[in-house]
Design a protein around this motif. Structure first.
Motif, short mmCIF file in Angstrom:
data_model
loop_
_atom_site.label_atom_id
_atom_site.label_comp_id
_atom_site.label_asym_id
_atom_site.label_seq_id
_atom_site.Cartn_x
_atom_site.Cartn_y
_atom_site.Cartn_z
N ASN A 1 -3.65 -5.75 26.54
CA ASN A 1 -4.75 -6.46 25.89
C ASN A 1 -5.83 -6.83 26.90
O ASN A 1 -5.53 -7.40 27.95
CB ASN A 1 -4.22 -7.72 25.19
N SER A 2 -7.08 -6.50 26.57
CA SER A 2 -8.13 -6.64 27.57
C SER A 2 -9.40 -7.30 27.08
O SER A 2 -10.00 -8.10 27.79
CB SER A 2 -8.48 -5.25 28.14
N ALA A 3 -9.84 -6.97 25.87
CA ALA A 3 -11.15 -7.45 25.42
C ALA A 3 -11.14 -7.77 23.94
O ALA A 3 -10.30 -7.26 23.18
CB ALA A 3 -12.22 -6.40 25.72
N ILE A 4 -12.07 -8.61 23.54
CA ILE A 4 -12.25 -8.95 22.13
C ILE A 4 -13.72 -8.84 21.79
O ILE A 4 -14.59 -8.99 22.64
CB ILE A 4 -11.74 -10.38 21.83
N ALA A 5 -13.99 -8.55 20.53
CA ALA A 5 -15.37 -8.46 20.07
C ALA A 5 -15.86 -9.84 19.67
O ALA A 5 -15.08 -10.68 19.21
CB ALA A 5 -15.47 -7.50 18.89
N GLN A 6 -17.15 -10.05 19.85
CA GLN A 6 -17.75 -11.30 19.39
C GLN A 6 -19.15 -11.01 18.89
O GLN A 6 -19.80 -10.05 19.33
CB GLN A 6 -17.79 -12.33 20.52
N PRO A 7 -19.64 -11.80 17.94
CA PRO A 7 -20.99 -11.58 17.42
C PRO A 7 -22.03 -11.74 18.52
O PRO A 7 -21.86 -12.54 19.45
CB PRO A 7 -21.15 -12.67 16.35
N VAL A 8 -23.09 -10.97 18.44
CA VAL A 8 -24.19 -11.08 19.39
C VAL A 8 -24.76 -12.50 19.36
O VAL A 8 -24.83 -13.14 18.31
CB VAL A 8 -25.30 -10.06 19.04
N ASN A 9 -25.14 -13.00 20.54
CA ASN A 9 -25.72 -14.34 20.74
C ASN A 9 -24.70 -15.47 20.65
O ASN A 9 -25.07 -16.64 20.67
CB ASN A 9 -26.86 -14.62 19.74
N SER A 10 -23.40 -15.11 20.52
CA SER A 10 -22.41 -16.18 20.52
C SER A 10 -22.04 -16.53 21.96
O SER A 10 -22.29 -15.77 22.88
CB SER A 10 -21.15 -15.76 19.75
N ASN A 11 -21.43 -17.69 22.14
CA ASN A 11 -21.05 -18.18 23.47
C ASN A 11 -19.68 -17.64 23.80
O ASN A 11 -18.71 -17.90 23.09
CB ASN A 11 -21.03 -19.71 23.45
N GLN A 12 -19.57 -16.87 24.92
CA GLN A 12 -18.28 -16.28 25.27
C GLN A 12 -17.20 -17.33 25.46
O GLN A 12 -16.04 -17.09 25.17
CB GLN A 12 -18.41 -15.45 26.56
#
Length: 355
Positions: free
Chosen positions: A217-228
């Motif tokens: 497991n390495s990465a997750i998607a997030q909506p653009v302009n959201s705070n990581q």
């Protein structure tokens, strides 16, 4: 909806704080069992998941990385019984450089200082060593045999809550993924899953129902302009296939570093058209490496690569990801476009040391 990828890395404030807040301290990483009366079919399914989870937790570790007051937390798995641990490179480099202090907590609750044997940001894989023996190594499956719809289990330490288990299915395979930032980027021919992956899950195993690791497991998607820092699971998690994990980890153990295959070209990362455009020459920057495999095969700066081994190339990221899923020494068949005409070439991939 446009998405971007974030490393599933827990921040120190989240990872360590969470363990203290929930009173975990140095307790073993396993989870308490809960007994309930369930319908036979449901009980059987949960029993299967429970058995897999129990076995995999015994081979999963919690990792904390510090450089002064900065750091992060993540997960790893036991690769060899003699204390060899595999995780993501970004777990041990939370500030961009290898952390000055890396601690690994094994399932018994015992804590060790880890030595870094090697890592690669290109594939986002790191190999650590702790002074421990007779650990429970996690078996690896051949990730080329997995299929969309297969049930999977993810184990990790979201927000420092080590031994957390989530379930789901394989949503897609061979998903071209680019993660990181402008300075450090990883290109992954990823396994996509809807199993909940959250910050702190980085480096944890994604396993099949036989308890064999099929992805890291390495990465997750997030909506653009959201705070990581505030991102959580939206059902789009990505894992490095076990075949790539094994190849890179074994290279690091053998040589101290990993490698990847190259054609001897530079591609235009700003290009948005289908295919992968070889960079145009500009001053001292050349699109084709003189004397390299592509040069010897007759490719030129400005050529647009459309197909590799019969696979249509949709974007420059897809091209890099596919190329890095191959091995040095392999020959690849290229179809490229030049001045409105298609040309064909056969290129023997060379080896380059990964960063």
């Amino acid at each position: 909806m446009a998405i971007l990828l974030a490393f599933a890395l827990g921040l120190v404030t989240g990872g360590i704080g969470a363990r203290e807040y929930f009173g975990l301290g140095s307790r073993p990483l396993g989870s308490p069992s809960v007994k309930a009366t369930l319908p036979p079919s449901v009980a059987a399914a949960q029993s299967d998941i429970g058995k897999v989870a129990q076995a995999v937790i015994a081979s999963t570790v919690y990792i904390e990385s510090y450089s002064g007051n900065e750091g992060g937390s993540g997960t790893g798995f036991i690769y060899r019984a003699d204390g060899v641990i595999v995780t993501n490179a970004h777990v041990i480099t939370p500030t961009g450089e290898v952390a000055k202090e890396i601690n690994v907590t094994v399932p018994s609750g015992e804590r060790f200082t880890a030595e870094v044997l090697g890592y690669t940001h290109d594939y986002d894989i790191a190999v650590l060593k702790i002074d421990a023996k007779e650990l429970s190594a996690l078996p690896l499956a051949d990730s080329d045999t997995i299929a969309v719809g297969d049930q999977v289990v993810a184990v990790g330490a979201p927000l420092g809550l080590a031994g957390t288990v989530t379930t789901g299915i394989i949503s897609a395979t061979n998903r071209p993924v680019r993660s990181g930032d402008a300075e450090i980027q990883s290109f992954i021919n990823a396994v996509q899953t809807d199993a909940a992956i959250n910050p702190g899950n980085s480096g944890g195993p994604l396993v099949n129902m036989s308890g064999q690791m099929i992805g890291l497991n390495s990465a997750i998607a997030q909506p653009v302009n959201s705070n990581q820092q505030s991102v959580g699971s939206i059902g789009l998690g990505f894992a490095i296939p076990s075949s790539q994990v094994k190849h890179s980890a074994d290279e690091i153990l053998d040589k101290g570093y990993a490698t990847y295959p190259v054609m001897g070209i530079m591609v235009d990362m700003s290009d948005r058209r289908a295919g992968a455009k070889v960079l145009e020459d500009s001053g001292s920057t050349k699109g084709i490496v003189a004397g390299g495999p592509a040069d010897n095969a007759g490719l030129k700066a400005g050529d647009r690569i459309l197909f590799v081994n019969g696979k249509r190339i949709g974007s420059v990221t897809e091209f890099i990801v596919y190329l890095r899923s191959l091995q040095a020494g392999q020959e690849v068949a290229i179809v490229a476009e030049r001045n409105g005409e298609q040309i064909e070439a056969t290129i023997s991939l060379q080896e380059q040391r990964a960063k």
